[in-house]
Design a protein around this motif. Structure first.
Motif, PDB file in Angstrom:
ATOM      1  N   ILE A 267       3.635  -0.099  -5.511  1.00 37.70           N
ATOM      2  CA  ILE A 267       1.719  -0.168  -5.725  1.00 37.70           C
ATOM      3  C   ILE A 267       1.523   1.788  -5.958  1.00 37.70           C
ATOM      4  O   ILE A 267       0.771   1.867  -6.517  1.00 37.70           O
ATOM      5  CB  ILE A 267       1.281  -0.272  -4.717  1.00 37.70           C
ATOM      6  N   ALA A 268       2.390   2.748  -5.132  1.00 39.60           N
ATOM      7  CA  ALA A 268       2.127   3.777  -5.791  1.00 39.60           C
ATOM      8  C   ALA A 268       2.562   4.034  -7.349  1.00 39.60           C
ATOM      9  O   ALA A 268       1.595   5.171  -7.819  1.00 39.60           O
ATOM     10  CB  ALA A 268       3.626   4.577  -5.168  1.00 39.60           C
ATOM     11  N   ALA A 337      10.579   3.179   4.741  1.00 37.73           N
ATOM     12  CA  ALA A 337       9.481   2.369   4.995  1.00 37.73           C
ATOM     13  C   ALA A 337       8.789   2.881   5.336  1.00 37.73           C
ATOM     14  O   ALA A 337       7.219   2.815   4.419  1.00 37.73           O
ATOM     15  CB  ALA A 337       9.659   0.772   5.753  1.00 37.73           C
ATOM     16  N   ASN A 338       7.938   3.963   6.265  1.00 40.56           N
ATOM     17  CA  ASN A 338       6.894   4.460   6.726  1.00 40.56           C
ATOM     18  C   ASN A 338       6.616   5.095   6.324  1.00 40.56           C
ATOM     19  O   ASN A 338       4.986   6.281   6.177  1.00 40.56           O
ATOM     20  CB  ASN A 338       7.349   4.711   8.158  1.00 40.56           C
ATOM     21  N   PHE A 339       8.201   6.057   5.665  1.00 36.04           N
ATOM     22  CA  PHE A 339       7.196   7.714   4.608  1.00 36.04           C
ATOM     23  C   PHE A 339       6.571   7.112   3.636  1.00 36.04           C
ATOM     24  O   PHE A 339       5.519   7.700   3.655  1.00 36.04           O
ATOM     25  CB  PHE A 339       8.529   7.972   4.300  1.00 36.04           C
ATOM     26  N   CYS A 340       7.386   5.788   2.467  1.00 39.42           N
ATOM     27  CA  CYS A 340       6.789   5.760   1.611  1.00 39.42           C
ATOM     28  C   CYS A 340       4.597   4.395   1.607  1.00 39.42           C
ATOM     29  O   CYS A 340       4.785   4.748   0.817  1.00 39.42           O
ATOM     30  CB  CYS A 340       7.284   4.103   0.953  1.00 39.42           C
ATOM     31  N   VAL A 341       5.089   4.116   2.708  1.00 40.19           N
ATOM     32  CA  VAL A 341       3.724   3.481   2.610  1.00 40.19           C
ATOM     33  C   VAL A 341       2.362   5.016   3.371  1.00 40.19           C
ATOM     34  O   VAL A 341       1.760   4.444   2.642  1.00 40.19           O
ATOM     35  CB  VAL A 341       3.828   1.920   3.969  1.00 40.19           C
ATOM     36  N   ASN A 342       3.031   5.494   3.921  1.00 41.46           N
ATOM     37  CA  ASN A 342       2.336   6.479   4.021  1.00 41.46           C
ATOM     38  C   ASN A 342       1.906   7.343   2.927  1.00 41.46           C
ATOM     39  O   ASN A 342       0.487   7.731   2.286  1.00 41.46           O
ATOM     40  CB  ASN A 342       2.530   7.696   5.409  1.00 41.46           C
ATOM     41  N   GLU A 343       3.019   7.639   2.032  1.00 38.96           N
ATOM     42  CA  GLU A 343       2.596   8.607   1.048  1.00 38.96           C
ATOM     43  C   GLU A 343       2.210   7.561   0.022  1.00 38.96           C
ATOM     44  O   GLU A 343       1.358   7.781  -1.345  1.00 38.96           O
ATOM     45  CB  GLU A 343       4.262   8.786   0.690  1.00 38.96           C
ATOM     46  N   THR A 344       2.390   6.291  -0.274  1.00 40.09           N
ATOM     47  CA  THR A 344       1.414   5.112  -0.950  1.00 40.09           C
ATOM     48  C   THR A 344      -0.520   5.702  -1.038  1.00 40.09           C
ATOM     49  O   THR A 344      -1.400   5.878  -1.873  1.00 40.09           O
ATOM     50  CB  THR A 344       1.984   3.802  -1.065  1.00 40.09           C
ATOM     51  N   VAL A 345      -0.541   5.505   0.836  1.00 41.44           N
ATOM     52  CA  VAL A 345      -2.047   5.181   1.204  1.00 41.44           C
ATOM     53  C   VAL A 345      -3.009   6.620   0.489  1.00 41.44           C
ATOM     54  O   VAL A 345      -3.904   6.374   0.553  1.00 41.44           O
ATOM     55  CB  VAL A 345      -1.953   5.198   2.817  1.00 41.44           C
ATOM     56  N   ASP A 351      -8.704   3.767  -1.853  1.00 41.00           N
ATOM     57  CA  ASP A 351      -8.093   2.291  -2.625  1.00 41.00           C
ATOM     58  C   ASP A 351      -7.172   2.172  -1.212  1.00 41.00           C
ATOM     59  O   ASP A 351      -6.832   0.498  -0.897  1.00 41.00           O
ATOM     60  CB  ASP A 351      -7.389   2.687  -4.200  1.00 41.00           C
ATOM     61  N   GLY A 352      -6.664   2.866  -1.193  1.00 44.24           N
ATOM     62  CA  GLY A 352      -5.088   3.031  -0.007  1.00 44.24           C
ATOM     63  C   GLY A 352      -5.748   2.301   1.332  1.00 44.24           C
ATOM     64  O   GLY A 352      -5.107   1.482   2.390  1.00 44.24           O
ATOM     65  N   LEU A 353      -7.077   2.213   1.352  1.00 42.51           N
ATOM     66  CA  LEU A 353      -7.136   2.502   3.228  1.00 42.51           C
ATOM     67  C   LEU A 353      -7.954   0.617   3.219  1.00 42.51           C
ATOM     68  O   LEU A 353      -8.743  -0.216   4.302  1.00 42.51           O
ATOM     69  CB  LEU A 353      -8.098   3.243   3.155  1.00 42.51           C
ATOM     70  N   THR A 354      -8.366   0.510   1.944  1.00 45.74           N
ATOM     71  CA  THR A 354      -8.976  -1.474   1.346  1.00 45.74           C
ATOM     72  C   THR A 354      -8.278  -2.560   1.467  1.00 45.74           C
ATOM     73  O   THR A 354      -6.972  -2.412   0.782  1.00 45.74           O
ATOM     74  CB  THR A 354      -9.966  -0.551   0.921  1.00 45.74           C
ATOM     75  N   LYS A 355      -8.770  -3.243   2.032  1.00 43.57           N
ATOM     76  CA  LYS A 355      -8.259  -5.081   1.961  1.00 43.57           C
ATOM     77  C   LYS A 355      -9.184  -4.833   0.216  1.00 43.57           C
ATOM     78  O   LYS A 355      -8.432  -6.250  -0.024  1.00 43.57           O
ATOM     79  CB  LYS A 355      -8.878  -5.821   2.941  1.00 43.57           C
ATOM     80  N   GLN A 362      -2.363  -3.363   4.359  1.00 41.21           N
ATOM     81  CA  GLN A 362      -1.633  -4.103   4.920  1.00 41.21           C
ATOM     82  C   GLN A 362      -0.511  -3.733   5.053  1.00 41.21           C
ATOM     83  O   GLN A 362       0.662  -3.857   6.068  1.00 41.21           O
ATOM     84  CB  GLN A 362      -1.254  -5.195   3.867  1.00 41.21           C
ATOM     85  N   LEU A 363       0.902  -2.694   3.884  1.00 38.32           N
ATOM     86  CA  LEU A 363       2.551  -3.029   4.138  1.00 38.32           C
ATOM     87  C   LEU A 363       2.232  -1.331   4.974  1.00 38.32           C
ATOM     88  O   LEU A 363       2.898  -1.276   6.113  1.00 38.32           O
ATOM     89  CB  LEU A 363       2.364  -1.439   2.948  1.00 38.32           C
ATOM     90  N   TYR A 364       0.628  -0.923   5.056  1.00 42.96           N
ATOM     91  CA  TYR A 364       0.889   0.620   6.147  1.00 42.96           C
ATOM     92  C   TYR A 364       0.881   0.369   7.705  1.00 42.96           C
ATOM     93  O   TYR A 364       1.319   0.642   8.507  1.00 42.96           O
ATOM     94  CB  TYR A 364      -0.772   1.429   5.979  1.00 42.96           C
ATOM     95  N   ARG A 365      -0.129  -0.830   7.736  1.00 40.66           N
ATOM     96  CA  ARG A 365       0.240  -2.154   8.968  1.00 40.66           C
ATOM     97  C   ARG A 365       1.505  -2.523   9.365  1.00 40.66           C
ATOM     98  O   ARG A 365       1.638  -2.216  10.883  1.00 40.66           O
ATOM     99  CB  ARG A 365      -1.334  -2.535   8.926  1.00 40.66           C
TER     100      ARG A 365
END
Ligand SMILES: Cc1cc2nc3c(=O)[nH]c(=O)nc-3n(C[C@H](O)[C@H](O)[C@H](O)COP(=O)(O)OP(=O)(O)OC[C@H]3O[C@@H](n4cnc5c(N)ncnc54)[C@H](O)[C@@H]3O)c2cc1C
Length: 396
Positions: A267-268, A337-345, A351-355, A362-365
């Protein structure tokens, strides 16, 4: 990724299982996330089982298309499923964690009664270790597993929480203390408890920030009686059984972390190549290059460490000899995984914060649970250091 440690056969398996999951899981992923659709989860579990994939872990029971099943292929399955929907994958990871002690330590009759239905997708299993007063320090558990000589049965009493598949499982592997009473070996004992044993209840299920669609809750054992052959491996043998179970669960969790990390990275990458700021693609900016490079090398490192552990297991290394490598797989892949979801958001901005703009939120949560389930990152570090400092007692 280079998937350096994987063979052509492993890669062929990845292609096969990816196509299978695209067909069976991908069309149901939105329902699992948005409607917490347990029927959809069960449907895919059954489809996987019918195709033979839940037997991958058990070479002697495998009835699939490939000749060399094992933890490597089970972890590839976990990675591919998590890349589509991590909540779904937790259900099969738990099923396998339940199947493992049954396969290794149950009598033939018990395997027939409880293991076969799990591997066929007719039943779901649960593992009951964690309690309100004990999580990381599981040896301190309060649940009791005691022998009743009067009726020649084992009796389970205790309260477990954070149990995956809690109210929907058909069989529970319950861990409890067998006290020193002169009749049986004391220590932690593992026992198989069918749902219809009587005395088992489910006070509540929890609502989590992520992993929507998987069911996690409380299980209460109130004078729950099972026949003598339901004890796995003998009274007092639960610690060794748990160690073996955690080894392979942690490797599989390495696969889960990789799947989530990979999804976020894709996604990123796509966003960095399509979004323009200051007249250029976002991906042209050095600060974004740094994020992409860091995600990339961390995913590669996690992949190497995870599949090193699975290849070791498939080569016959287990128990204490695998503890460090399995803990490293779990630690590195889930932190990645946590590093990547954080950086992706971060790369996606709003856009990273919205459904409304895709799956990053979703990945972040979903990812947040990965460094807690199956033993926390802190506990994984203790396991690793304990192998490197064998003469020192860890101050837990
Ligand atoms: C979604 C989900 C599913 C789960 N599924 C299952 C399941 O199927 N079966 C099951 O038995 N359990 C399950 N668990 C429980 C899970 O294994 C525990 O949550 C985990 O082991 C941590 O225990 P705890 O939550 O009690 O945290 P605690 O043990 O209370 O720890 C809290 C924090 O303190 C840290 N900590 C603890 N001790 C030390 C120390 N000595 N030094 C430094 N830091 C320390 C921990 O690393 C953690 O960060 C699940 C949990 C979740 C969230």
């Amino acid at each position: 990724m280079q998937d350096f440690l994987l063979t052509d056969e492993d890669r062929a398996f990845r292609t096969e299982v990816r196509a299978f999951l695209q067909r069976e899981l991908a069309p149901r992923a939105a329902d699992i996330e948005e409607r917490r659709d347990w029927d959809a989860v069960k449907h895919v579990v059954r489809a996987l089982a019918q195709a033979g994939y839940l037997r991958l872990m058990f070479a002697d029971l495998y009835r699939g298309s490939l000749k060399k099943p094992g933890l490597t292929h089970a972890t590839i399955l976990s990675e591919e499923a998590s890349a589509i929907n991590y909540a779904f994958e937790t259900t099969i990871a738990t099923a396998l964690s339940c199947a493992y002690p049954l396969h290794r330590h149950a009598s033939e009759a018990l395997r027939e009664a409880y293991l076969e239905p799990i591997l066929d997708g007719r039943a779901v299993g649960a593992i009951c270790v964690t309690e309100p007063g004990t999580g990381s320090d599981s040896a301190d558990m309060q649940t009791r597993v005691e022998y009743d000589a009067r009726t020649d049965e084992w009796v389970v009493n205790g309260f477990k929480r954070y149990i995956s598949n809690a109210s929907v499982a058909d069989v529970y592997i319950a861990y409890g203390i067998t006290p020193r009473d002169g009749t049986s070996k004391p220590g932690i004992t593992a026992v198989a408890v069918p749902k219809d044993a009587g005395g088992i209840s489910f006070p509540r299920n929890y609502t989590f920030m992520g992993r929507h669609g998987c069911i996690v809750g409380e299980v209460k054992f109130d004078n729950c009686r099972v026949p003598v052959d339901h004890v796995l491996g003998g009274a007092g043998e639960g610690s060794a059984i748990m160690r073996g179970m955690f080894n392979f669960e942690r490797a599989i969790l390495g696969g889960s972390g990789l799947g989530v990390a990979r999804s976020a990275f894709e996604i990123a990458r796509a966003h960095a190549q399509s979004r323009k700021t200051f007249g250029q693609f976002l991906g042209c900016k050095q600060l974004i290059w740094d994020k992409i490079a860091q995600m990339s090398w961390r995913i590669d490192a996690a992949e190497l460490i995870t599949y090193r552990a699975t290849k070791m297991y498939d080569a016959g290394v287990d128990g204490r000899a695998l503890m460090k490598e399995a803990a490293m797989a779990k630690l590195v892949a889930t932190e990645t995984a946590n590093f990547c979801v954080n950086e992706t958001v971060q790369i996606l901005g709003g856009d990273g914060l919205t459904k409304e703009y895709g799956r990053a939120e979703q990945l972040y949560r979903d990812a947040r649970a990965l460094t807690i389930v199956g033993g926390t990152s802190e506990m994984a570090k203790y396991l690793i250091a304990s192998r490197d400092l064998p003469d020192l007692k860890i101050n837990l």
